[in-house]
Design a protein around this motif. Structure first.
Motif, PDB file in Angstrom:
ATOM      1  N   TYR A 168     -21.592 -25.531   1.466  1.00 33.07           N
ATOM      2  CA  TYR A 168     -20.872 -24.436   2.112  1.00 33.07           C
ATOM      3  C   TYR A 168     -19.438 -24.876   2.398  1.00 33.07           C
ATOM      4  O   TYR A 168     -19.139 -26.069   2.438  1.00 33.07           O
ATOM      5  CB  TYR A 168     -21.517 -24.038   3.440  1.00 33.07           C
ATOM      6  CG  TYR A 168     -22.853 -23.344   3.308  1.00 33.07           C
ATOM      7  CD1 TYR A 168     -22.928 -21.967   3.095  1.00 33.07           C
ATOM      8  CD2 TYR A 168     -24.041 -24.065   3.402  1.00 33.07           C
ATOM      9  CE1 TYR A 168     -24.149 -21.325   2.981  1.00 33.07           C
ATOM     10  CE2 TYR A 168     -25.269 -23.427   3.280  1.00 33.07           C
ATOM     11  CZ  TYR A 168     -25.312 -22.063   3.069  1.00 33.07           C
ATOM     12  OH  TYR A 168     -26.528 -21.424   2.942  1.00 33.07           O
ATOM     13  N   ARG A 170     -17.191 -25.728   5.133  1.00 33.48           N
ATOM     14  CA  ARG A 170     -17.568 -26.223   6.459  1.00 33.48           C
ATOM     15  C   ARG A 170     -16.323 -26.627   7.249  1.00 33.48           C
ATOM     16  O   ARG A 170     -15.304 -27.009   6.673  1.00 33.48           O
ATOM     17  CB  ARG A 170     -18.511 -27.425   6.340  1.00 33.48           C
ATOM     18  CG  ARG A 170     -19.791 -27.138   5.541  1.00 33.48           C
ATOM     19  CD  ARG A 170     -20.698 -28.359   5.508  1.00 33.48           C
ATOM     20  NE  ARG A 170     -21.802 -28.233   4.564  1.00 33.48           N
ATOM     21  CZ  ARG A 170     -22.989 -27.708   4.824  1.00 33.48           C
ATOM     22  NH1 ARG A 170     -23.234 -27.234   6.035  1.00 33.48           N
ATOM     23  NH2 ARG A 170     -23.929 -27.646   3.902  1.00 33.48           N
ATOM     24  N   THR A 190     -16.849 -25.760  -1.348  1.00 31.29           N
ATOM     25  CA  THR A 190     -18.143 -25.998  -0.710  1.00 31.29           C
ATOM     26  C   THR A 190     -18.483 -27.485  -0.763  1.00 31.29           C
ATOM     27  O   THR A 190     -18.260 -28.157  -1.758  1.00 31.29           O
ATOM     28  CB  THR A 190     -19.259 -25.188  -1.394  1.00 31.29           C
ATOM     29  OG1 THR A 190     -19.345 -25.554  -2.775  1.00 31.29           O
ATOM     30  CG2 THR A 190     -18.997 -23.694  -1.277  1.00 31.29           C
ATOM     31  N   GLY A 214     -20.410 -23.383   9.179  1.00 31.28           N
ATOM     32  CA  GLY A 214     -20.268 -23.302   7.734  1.00 31.28           C
ATOM     33  C   GLY A 214     -20.350 -21.863   7.277  1.00 31.28           C
ATOM     34  O   GLY A 214     -20.884 -21.000   7.977  1.00 31.28           O
ATOM     35  N   ASN A 215     -19.785 -21.597   6.129  1.00 33.21           N
ATOM     36  CA  ASN A 215     -19.816 -20.267   5.521  1.00 33.21           C
ATOM     37  C   ASN A 215     -18.825 -19.303   6.170  1.00 33.21           C
ATOM     38  O   ASN A 215     -18.063 -18.629   5.483  1.00 33.21           O
ATOM     39  CB  ASN A 215     -21.235 -19.681   5.542  1.00 33.21           C
ATOM     40  CG  ASN A 215     -21.419 -18.587   4.511  1.00 33.21           C
ATOM     41  OD1 ASN A 215     -20.806 -18.615   3.456  1.00 33.21           O
ATOM     42  ND2 ASN A 215     -22.259 -17.614   4.820  1.00 33.21           N
TER      43      ASN A 215
END
Length: 245
Positions: A168, A170, A190, A214-215
């Motif tokens: 991800y 982050r 990612t 994250g994401n």
């Protein structure tokens, strides 16, 4: 009151410095790194406005700061939150506690113990493992709990897998030994937890570092052209504050 008075007097002491951000590459991964010097910069956490509504956006934080002649120099999301944007763990803003510390294990990244607390005190900031924090009860003007820890006393989190396939965007924070520098990082591509933690340990040499999220990770850093615009509201936000021009 402290921040309002400082704005009223236009902080007649030495002018506040702005966070320094840069691009770095490590093992084919790209990162943005922002260093905050706690001895000369004003680092705060933000969650709600004066009416008790979640701010949620960097633009909303700037709108609130504008009322006191201030603005953000740098900001990023600063910890996990529930659907209503309430912090999952400990949250302290300008001395007032919004949420208590959580030391039990649980589901998701937050419950992947050890997790930790980012504590902003007087001219210093520290990343402290949550159970150690609960035992010591250090003085913090601002604090945000998140997890997992990325680096713990110079070692990677014991459950990070070098061959993990979970990748991800982050973001997180690490602090130096004497607490004078907080280093905030967001990945451009990612990355796995192992890759992200290794960057803090092996490149930035931060003895302790904490994963924020994250994401949904976002960065506000106009000095490098990053606006941090996003559709969904964030929970806690961390940022440096400078006088508005």
């Amino acid at each position: 009151m402290k921040h309002w008075l400082c704005a009223l007097l236009i902080c007649l002491a030495a002018p506040l410095a702005a966070a320094e951000c840069r691009e770095q590459t490590y093992q084919d991964n790209r990162f943005v790194v922002c260093d905050v010097d706690l001895t000369s910069e004003d680092l705060r956490l933000f969650l709600k406005d004066d009416a008790g509504e979640v701010l949620g956006y960097f633009s909303s934080v700037n709108a609130q700061l504008k009322q006191s002649g201030e603005k953000l120099s740098f900001a990023m999301n600063a910890g996990m939150y529930h659907e209503d944007r309430a912090p999952v763990g400990l949250y302290l803003e300008n001395g007032a506690q919004e949420q208590r510390i959580i030391t039990s294990d649980g589901p998701g990244n937050f419950g992947l113990l050890p997790n930790g607390v980012f504590c902003i005190g007087e001219n210093r900031a520290d990343v402290i493992e949550a159970r150690k924090f609960a035992r010591r009860a250090p003085e913090c003007t601002y604090a945000s709990q998140s997890g997992p820890m990325l680096v713990i006393d110079g070692a990677l989190h014991p459950r990070f897998l070098i061959d993990s396939t979970s990748r991800y965007i982050r973001n997180g924070v690490g602090t130096n030994k004497d607490g004078s520098i907080a280093t905030f990082v967001i990945s451009r591509n990612t990355v796995t937890f192992h890759e992200f933690g290794s960057f803090f340990r092996d490149v930035l040499n931060t003895p302790n570092a904490l994963f924020f999220d994250g994401n949904i990770s976002r960065l506000y850093a106009p000095q490098i052209g990053s606006s941090g615009i996003g559709w969904n509201k964030l929970g806690p936000i961390v940022g440096t504050v400078i006088p508005a021009e």
